[in-house]
Design an enzyme around this catalytic site. Sequence first.
Site, PDB file in Angstrom:
ATOM      1  N   ASP A  75      68.166  56.069   5.394  1.00 54.32           N
ATOM      2  CA  ASP A  75      68.575  57.081   6.458  1.00 54.32           C
ATOM      3  C   ASP A  75      67.365  57.035   7.542  1.00 54.32           C
ATOM      4  OD1 ASP A  75      66.904  58.224   4.567  1.00 54.32           O
ATOM      5  OD2 ASP A  75      67.269  60.243   5.267  1.00 54.32           O
ATOM      6  N   GLU A 105      66.031  60.481   2.316  1.00 54.08           N
ATOM      7  CA  GLU A 105      64.593  60.727   2.433  1.00 54.08           C
ATOM      8  C   GLU A 105      64.213  61.673   3.807  1.00 54.08           C
ATOM      9  OE1 GLU A 105      60.357  60.371   3.422  1.00 54.08           O
ATOM     10  OE2 GLU A 105      61.982  59.963   4.653  1.00 54.08           O
ATOM     11  N   GLU A 106      64.666  61.381   4.787  1.00 53.51           N
ATOM     12  CA  GLU A 106      64.418  61.984   5.940  1.00 53.51           C
ATOM     13  C   GLU A 106      65.051  63.662   5.915  1.00 53.51           C
ATOM     14  OE1 GLU A 106      62.362  60.987   7.818  1.00 53.51           O
ATOM     15  OE2 GLU A 106      62.428  58.879   8.204  1.00 53.51           O
TER      16      GLU A 106
END
Length: 481
Positions: free
Chosen positions: A104, A171-172
């Site tokens: 992502d 993750e973001e």
Amino acid sequence: MSHSLTSVFQKIDTLKPQFFSRLTKAIQIPAVSSDESLRPKVFDKAKFISEQLSQSGFHDIKMVDLGIQPPPISTPNLSLPPVILSRFGDDPSKKTVLVYGHYDVQPAQLEDGWDTEPFKLVIDEAKGIMKGRGVTDDTGPLLSWINVVDAFKASGQEFPVNLVTCFEGMEESGSLKLDELIKKEANGYFKGVDAVCISDNYWLGTKKPVLTYGLRGCNYYQTIIEGPSADLHSGIFGGVVAEPMIDLMQVLGSLVDSRGKILIDGIDEMVAPLTEKEKALYKDIEFSVEELNAATGSKTSLYDKKEDILMHRWRYPSLSIHGVEGAFSAQGAKTVIPAKVFGKFSIRTVPDMDSEKLTSLVQKHCDAKFKSLNSPNKCRTELIHDGAYWVSDPFNAQFTAAKKATKLVYGVDPDFTREGGSIPITLTFQDALNTSVLLLPMGRGDDGAHSINEKLDISNFVGGMKTMAAYLQYYSESPEN
């Protein structure tokens, strides 16, 4: 250099067009995990990466369903992107290395100030750079692990380790539910892992490679202030009703001053004191305020000395205000009084800060400030997600192999650094798998990972893959884990 690495390095050079093509296809998928409307694109990118793994000979590929995204969300029953697990090799006589990455990316639009379309990879060989959202964070490094496997295969050399992938798509946005998966698979899919390697950070500056042994954590908050039941016309209601936006600006403005000092009582007392031994580590690191200015494109540094800059980047907490949701932000003028606004801010945490205690201090501060305004509106502050800080041993077998690999590729010993950014899952891997974690950066400090015109130098892309290959080879030969 061994014959095997010589031939692998040659294949990395000759396969560069193939690697460019793979990266081009991946970058064009706008896998923005924080934008709920783009969630299907995140799934599309997961499918693309799974196909690349299959084509490169990985096996036991699993797209692990993490279920529905928990609140706060706007879209009901929003599915979390899958975690991609796969293997290359299963020789019990070899060490097993787990590589982590995320597919992502951060939001990006041309109107943000990009010179080119952010989701179209630009390869400028004359300038020696590639530009596009995710090229350095973290699509380029993630795909590079697959590229390294391709290079070994093309060279006819035996792959030195068993490789396991753990590629996530959130993750973001806080790596939601990944902690639980890692703990669940510690004695399952991840059983027998000897080491974990992550390439999701950057060189400190622009000239010298580094290995990273520490990260700050991150607690992300939002303060919500609500008043009227709907947005109002300021010509009719301005000066008559209490405006949530005005209250929010005062609460946010009370958190930190313009010199970066956090104004929340009790935070300074939680930070581990600086020892003389730790202070001495900063002396020989190659960095300057000029490199900081180059990375930011400005002369806005709060400090002039290298040591002060690095300590405030690595071992002291910071508070950043990120934005406001619910208020008018488009071009032009709109004379509206927003009924409900959300102020977003985060605190980068360091040893020995406790997340639960920090959240209590933050909420107490915001509540007290709002109460002092005597506003009839309602205010609450909540933790969106948190991730702990992490520190490792820079002298273990992994770091020793990576140091040797870096010296081979770049001709210099790397600096050993900590970082200001956060990869919360690092600590989870370390604790759940009871193994060491290495952060092996590919990009440079001026790559602009979360900014406009994100780039990756072609020399770092190629050199990074060679470093990955040499690290795996040298680690496989080390007498210990």
